[in-house]
Design a protein around this motif. Sequence first.
Motif, short mmCIF file in Angstrom:
data_model
loop_
_atom_site.label_atom_id
_atom_site.label_comp_id
_atom_site.label_asym_id
_atom_site.label_seq_id
_atom_site.Cartn_x
_atom_site.Cartn_y
_atom_site.Cartn_z
N TRP A 1 1.25 9.82 -5.49
CA TRP A 1 1.79 11.16 -5.24
C TRP A 1 2.75 11.57 -6.36
O TRP A 1 2.75 12.73 -6.77
N ASN A 2 3.55 10.65 -6.86
CA ASN A 2 4.45 10.96 -7.97
C ASN A 2 3.68 11.35 -9.22
O ASN A 2 4.07 12.27 -9.94
N PHE B 1 1.20 18.18 -11.75
CA PHE B 1 1.27 19.57 -11.30
C PHE B 1 2.44 20.30 -11.94
O PHE B 1 2.31 21.42 -12.42
N LEU B 2 3.61 19.68 -11.94
CA LEU B 2 4.79 20.30 -12.55
C LEU B 2 4.60 20.52 -14.04
O LEU B 2 4.98 21.56 -14.58
N ALA B 3 4.00 19.56 -14.73
CA ALA B 3 3.73 19.72 -16.16
C ALA B 3 2.75 20.87 -16.39
O ALA B 3 2.93 21.69 -17.29
N PRO C 1 0.82 -1.22 0.00
CA PRO C 1 0.00 0.00 0.00
C PRO C 1 0.85 1.27 0.00
O PRO C 1 0.48 2.28 -0.60
N LEU C 2 2.01 1.24 0.67
CA LEU C 2 2.88 2.41 0.70
C LEU C 2 3.40 2.72 -0.69
O LEU C 2 3.46 3.89 -1.11
N LEU C 3 3.76 1.68 -1.43
CA LEU C 3 4.24 1.87 -2.79
C LEU C 3 3.14 2.47 -3.67
O LEU C 3 3.40 3.37 -4.47
#
Length: 184
Positions: free
Chosen positions: A15-16, A22-24, A7-9
Amino acid sequence: MKTKKNPLLSILVGWNILLTAFLAYTYICKDKTTATERLDIVDKNDTPLLSLSNPEHFPDPIIDGKTHKRAVSPSGMVFFNEDGNEVGGMAFSKRDSASLNAFVLDYSNADAIGMLVQEDKGAGSHRAAIQINDKGEKLGEGAHRISLQNENGTAGLFIMDRKGNVVIELSVDSVGKPTLLLPR
């Protein structure tokens, strides 16, 4: 062999993806504005140094660490010293047909020097002035002492005594008539 989902992965991958999107977006879209109702600049101890605000969130004055009620709720900017006390600002306010725009530097307990522009479109009046005040003993007590102003076409220099009474007036009205008054 069966693999277990981590689940953490999954959260990190999610998020990535959001961060990359967002950056794009910020790279592709040239609009770099940010909207907020109030922005406070503070020092490392969270002491306010500067506040930019709309009328609904304009900060009340802080003097000697105590918050006081502000007479009006303008939009604008407030300056604070290293102790967190208000020491001036810029304010822009409007009520009905009247507007007031001011830049003020403060003594520790009252306005010291102010530049202001007032207009009342309903009354057809206007005034632009630089005012210098004396420092009073109590909060907000400083006497108005010097005014260099243009009010409704009359330009003048007014010097007052400590009670606010005009002692010297040097002015020229809107049709060019000069006046020099020494009332005493």
